[in-house]
Design a protein around this motif. Structure first.
Motif, PDB file in Angstrom:
ATOM      1  N   CYS A  99      34.122   7.721   8.126  1.00  0.00           N
ATOM      2  CA  CYS A  99      33.774   9.104   8.484  1.00  0.00           C
ATOM      3  C   CYS A  99      32.266   9.254   8.684  1.00  0.00           C
ATOM      4  CB  CYS A  99      34.243  10.069   7.407  1.00  0.00           C
ATOM      5  SG  CYS A  99      36.025  10.234   7.260  1.00  0.00           S
ATOM      6  N   ASN A 206      37.835  28.654  -1.856  1.00  0.00           N
ATOM      7  CA  ASN A 206      37.168  27.373  -1.653  1.00  0.00           C
ATOM      8  C   ASN A 206      35.722  27.434  -2.129  1.00  0.00           C
ATOM      9  OD1 ASN A 206      39.383  26.227   0.176  1.00  0.00           O
ATOM     10  ND2 ASN A 206      38.706  28.002   1.380  1.00  0.00           N
ATOM     11  N   TRP A 416      37.983  14.087   3.196  1.00  0.00           N
ATOM     12  CA  TRP A 416      37.557  15.428   3.633  1.00  0.00           C
ATOM     13  C   TRP A 416      36.568  16.033   2.645  1.00  0.00           C
ATOM     14  CZ3 TRP A 416      38.341  16.618   8.465  1.00  0.00           C
ATOM     15  CH2 TRP A 416      39.405  16.014   9.147  1.00  0.00           C
ATOM     16  N   GLN A 418      36.950  16.619  -0.420  1.00  0.00           N
ATOM     17  CA  GLN A 418      37.558  17.452  -1.441  1.00  0.00           C
ATOM     18  C   GLN A 418      37.698  16.638  -2.731  1.00  0.00           C
ATOM     19  OE1 GLN A 418      41.110  20.797  -1.840  1.00  0.00           O
ATOM     20  NE2 GLN A 418      41.392  19.133  -0.394  1.00  0.00           N
ATOM     21  N   ARG A 453      32.652  17.749   7.380  1.00  0.00           N
ATOM     22  CA  ARG A 453      34.070  17.442   7.130  1.00  0.00           C
ATOM     23  C   ARG A 453      34.710  18.516   6.241  1.00  0.00           C
ATOM     24  NH1 ARG A 453      37.097  13.479   9.639  1.00  0.00           N
ATOM     25  NH2 ARG A 453      38.100  12.880   7.677  1.00  0.00           N
ATOM     26  N   ALA A 454      34.012  18.923   5.189  1.00  0.00           N
ATOM     27  CA  ALA A 454      34.554  19.952   4.301  1.00  0.00           C
ATOM     28  C   ALA A 454      34.778  21.256   5.055  1.00  0.00           C
ATOM     29  CB  ALA A 454      33.597  20.167   3.126  1.00  0.00           C
ATOM     30  N   GLN A 456      35.215  21.657   8.247  1.00  0.00           N
ATOM     31  CA  GLN A 456      36.287  21.429   9.219  1.00  0.00           C
ATOM     32  C   GLN A 456      37.656  21.609   8.565  1.00  0.00           C
ATOM     33  OE1 GLN A 456      35.508  17.599  10.959  1.00  0.00           O
ATOM     34  NE2 GLN A 456      36.800  17.957  12.744  1.00  0.00           N
ATOM     35  N   TYR A 457      37.806  21.016   7.386  1.00  0.00           N
ATOM     36  CA  TYR A 457      39.099  21.071   6.691  1.00  0.00           C
ATOM     37  C   TYR A 457      39.428  22.497   6.255  1.00  0.00           C
ATOM     38  CZ  TYR A 457      42.927  19.618   3.658  1.00  0.00           C
ATOM     39  OH  TYR A 457      44.164  19.458   3.077  1.00  0.00           O
ATOM     40  N   ASN A 461      42.685  24.476   7.405  1.00  0.00           N
ATOM     41  CA  ASN A 461      43.793  24.435   6.445  1.00  0.00           C
ATOM     42  C   ASN A 461      43.700  25.394   5.272  1.00  0.00           C
ATOM     43  OD1 ASN A 461      45.516  21.955   7.277  1.00  0.00           O
ATOM     44  ND2 ASN A 461      43.403  21.207   7.366  1.00  0.00           N
ATOM     45  N   ARG A 462      42.539  25.989   5.061  1.00  0.00           N
ATOM     46  CA  ARG A 462      42.386  26.793   3.848  1.00  0.00           C
ATOM     47  C   ARG A 462      41.809  28.171   4.170  1.00  0.00           C
ATOM     48  NH1 ARG A 462      43.584  24.699  -0.705  1.00  0.00           N
ATOM     49  NH2 ARG A 462      42.258  26.178  -1.828  1.00  0.00           N
ATOM     50  N   ASN A 651      46.125  18.304  15.085  1.00  0.00           N
ATOM     51  CA  ASN A 651      46.520  17.873  13.752  1.00  0.00           C
ATOM     52  C   ASN A 651      45.916  16.515  13.385  1.00  0.00           C
ATOM     53  OD1 ASN A 651      47.761  17.617  11.306  1.00  0.00           O
ATOM     54  ND2 ASN A 651      49.737  17.022  12.142  1.00  0.00           N
ATOM     55  N   TYR A 653      44.634  16.252  10.183  1.00  0.00           N
ATOM     56  CA  TYR A 653      44.399  16.439   8.753  1.00  0.00           C
ATOM     57  C   TYR A 653      45.465  15.799   7.880  1.00  0.00           C
ATOM     58  CZ  TYR A 653      41.233  19.732  10.850  1.00  0.00           C
ATOM     59  OH  TYR A 653      40.253  20.285  11.617  1.00  0.00           O
TER      60      TYR A 653
END
Length: 653
Positions: A99, A206, A416, A418, A453-454, A456-457, A461-462, A651, A653
């Motif tokens: 990454c 988050n 990602w 996390q 990356r965080a 983006q996720y 998704n959140r 998709n 993720y």
């Protein structure tokens, strides 16, 4: 963002409910907020203890490096080659390395577009140079203040997007329910005197935690005074640590805090030590080296072999770090660089230097005069920097020590960024994306990639609102009350926070820094454990304005304990000296007979390089697991297959 309030232990606490809170206003934190907004996530805010503080904004080096994919010349490079370089640093997870390689160009070019003055040639190529542990020419630099430029440009972008920034807000508790994030509790530093404005809570889905490395643990530190870190409260919340044993140490000036790398060493200054009052001056390196040419060559090499490296003790420049450590940490003396006079107070015979040092200085036209004259010739801005900070290198010596400079470990993350707590992401130095060794400049790239990356996720998704404020209050009440209880317990007519802090930081530099013995580490860990157990009884502060220091001290002691326990576990599991840490081993080899037995060690053979140490802090104890590193992924990258998958709602993720 929705504003409400709750009452706990008689305190009125304002609650802000929103999707995402970014903690920290360094380069990683600001980029996280900027990216979130660009990706369409608007219900966000930044929380920071001090907008103008932190490492990114207040640090640099002789030529601060940014590491990215090669973007100039004919030398071949690839994302996978880049990832392999990072992966070869030992104890590195391959998916994170991939990454960081894949997004390095995207993140670098964004910074260039925002105005960071990275140099390019007349054809538009961003030319590069080799840095440490770098097989290519991937490194670039905007000068001594690369990260400062990054921070300023990202701050401008954030402000243009009208992203809310809560300044002077110190995170003192990460609120969780099992392995799920609830939010944050903060001390409103500007209103700490008012009990009903003292505490502020954030109810969020988050958090992107970009609080920087745990700099406050060490007395001998090159981190700016404004950088302390907040890793301890993350461990307290059950967030997993990884590779905590792996640090980077090196020679740095004490005031101001700054790496004395590059030309500061290559101009061959005098190394002198004095007693605590600045008397009894002597050139201590001359007591160790038999030949002056050898001594000067080792000093020269410290310029670009700046980090202390156990592989370079026996036959390399890291012996200089050890000799400085002996003077400062064992003998209790002070060490200075003197640029006004040559070592031995005589003209240097440059023909006696190693060919590497001699050729470099000859090509630089610097085989003349005194160290300050050579420094003015080779790098005048390096002299100007210290002059602006109140130190005139032409007439006064510069105090130095072996200092903590960067933590290669931190909070354990997935690809990602996390952590093991759902909804809690970590980016920048606080996250553990590095291993034992890393090319210079990778930290700046890692912070930009991780925060991207965080963001983006989260954006994909959140989305959505956090828990209802009443539900949040019920779930978080106990943890909030626990933090408030600490604040109430420490009030007294005296104040001992500074004394406890200074003693703890000095102990960490002495026993948990570059030189480590299992006996001393165990003793230090036990002392920290006792301080934590008796914290509410022994720590005293005379007014509410000092609460910020109390909560910082608690965080720092938590960090010290977990890091020291990680070092103990590493040795007990058979770990040997590696990277920037020398572990005393009575069954090892003493690299030089003149050294004390403390420096007898065994070099790590690399067989543990595919293993990662992780730790969970629970109920006052540390639990460790060792696992294999995740290999660099080798997915099907046939374009039609990737394109088809990506078209399905992007998709990835």
């Amino acid at each position: 963002m929705i504003e409400s309030s709750i009452k706990i232990m008689g305190y009125d606490i304002k609650v802000y409910s929103l999707n995402t809170v970014v903690v920290g206003t360094g380069a990683a934190g600001l980029n996280a907020a900027d990216r979130l907004s660009a990706f369409g996530q608007k219900d966000i805010a930044i929380v920071t203890e001090n907008l103008k503080a932190g490492t990114s904004r207040n640090t640099g080096s002789d030529k601060q490096t940014y590491y990215k994919l090669t973007l100039a010349g004919s030398e071949p490079d690839s994302v996978y080659d880049f990832a392999e370089t990072l992966f070869e640093g030992l104890c590195v997870d391959g998916d994170i390395a991939l990454c960081e390689a894949a997004l390095s160009t995207q993140c670098f070019l964004k910074l260039a577009e925002l105005g960071v003055p990275f140099p390019r040639n007349r054809y538009g190529e961003y030319v590069g140079y080799k840095t440490d542990h770098d097989p290519k020419r991937r490194a670039t630099s905007a000068g001594p203040y690369t990260s400062k430029y990054m921070t300023k440009c990202l701050e401008n972008s954030v402000k243009q997007k009208n992203i809310k920034i809560f300044d002077k807000m110190q995170v003192i508790k990460i609120l969780t329910d099992g392995n799920k994030l609830l939010g944050l509790l903060c001390l409103d530093v500007q209103n700490s005197q008012n009990p009903n404005r003292r505490y502020v809570a954030f109810n969020c889905k988050n958090v992107i935690y970009a609080a920087g490395g745990p700099a406050g643990m060490y007395a001998d530190s090159v981190y700016p005074f404004s950088q302390r870190g907040a890793s301890g409260i993350a461990f307290e919340a059950g967030i997993m640590g990884k590779n905590l044993t792996e640090w980077q140490y090196g020679l740095a000036s004490v005031k101001p805090r700054w790496n004395v790398s590059g030309t500061y060493m290559q101009v061959l200054p005098r190394f002198i030590s004095t007693d605590k009052n600045g008397n009894d001056e002597r050139e201590f390196l001359a007591d160790f080296f038999k030949y002056k040419g050898d001594m000067l060559s080792k000093i020269f090499l410290k310029g670009y072999q700046w980090p202390f490296d156990v592989r370079k003790v026996s036959n390399g420049s890291s012996i200089i770090d050890i000799l400085v450590y002996i003077e400062t940490c064992i003998k209790g003396r002070r060490v200075f660089l003197d640029f006004s006079r040559n070592p031995g107070d005589s003209m240097i015979d440059f023909s006696k230097l190693s060919s590497e040092a001699k050729d470099y200085l000859e090509k630089s036209g610097a085989t003349f005069g005194t160290p300050i004259e050579r420094l003015m010739h080779m790098n005048a801005p390096a002299v100007k920097f210290y002059k602006e900070k109140g130190v005139d290198l032409t007439s006064e010596p510069l105090e130095i020590a072996v200092c903590a400079q960067h933590n290669n470990g931190g909070l354990s993350i997935n690809k990602w960024w996390q952590t093991n707590i759902e909804g809690f992401f970590a980016a920048g130095e606080v996250s553990a994306s590095h291993g034992v060794y890393r090319p210079g400049g990778t930290a700046l790239n890692a912070g930009q990639v991780g925060s991207t990356r965080a963001a983006q996720y989260i954006a994909a998704n959140r989305k959505g609102a956090p828990a209802d404020s009443a539900v949040f209050a019920g779930q978080a009440a106990y943890a909030i009350a626990d933090a408030i209880t600490m604040g109430e317990a420490v009030f007294s007519d005296c104040d001992n926070v500074r004394e406890i802090w200074d003693n703890a930081a000095k102990r960490m530099s002495r026993f948990g820094g570059a030189i480590r013995s299992i006996e001393n580490i165990a003793k230090a860990a036990e002392e920290v454990r006792n301080e934590l157990m008796n914290f509410n009884k022994t720590v005293k502060v005379s007014s509410a304005s000092g609460l910020c220091r109390v909560y910082r001290l608690h965080d720092m002691l938590l960090s010290q304990y977990v890091y020291l326990e990680a070092m103990l576990d590493y040795v007990r599991c058979g770990g040997k000296s590696r990277g920037s840490a020398l572990y005393t081993d009575k069954n090892g080899i003493k690299p030089h007979d003149a050294l004390p037995d403390l420096f007898t060690f065994t070099l790590d053979d690399g067989t543990r390089g595919d293993m990662v140490q992780e730790v969970i802090y629970q109920n006052g104890k540390c639990e460790f697991i060792w696992r294999k590193v995740r290999q660099i992924p080798k997915d099907d990258d046939f374009f039609e297959n990737v394109w088809r998958t990506y078209r399905k709602n992007g998709n990835i993720y």
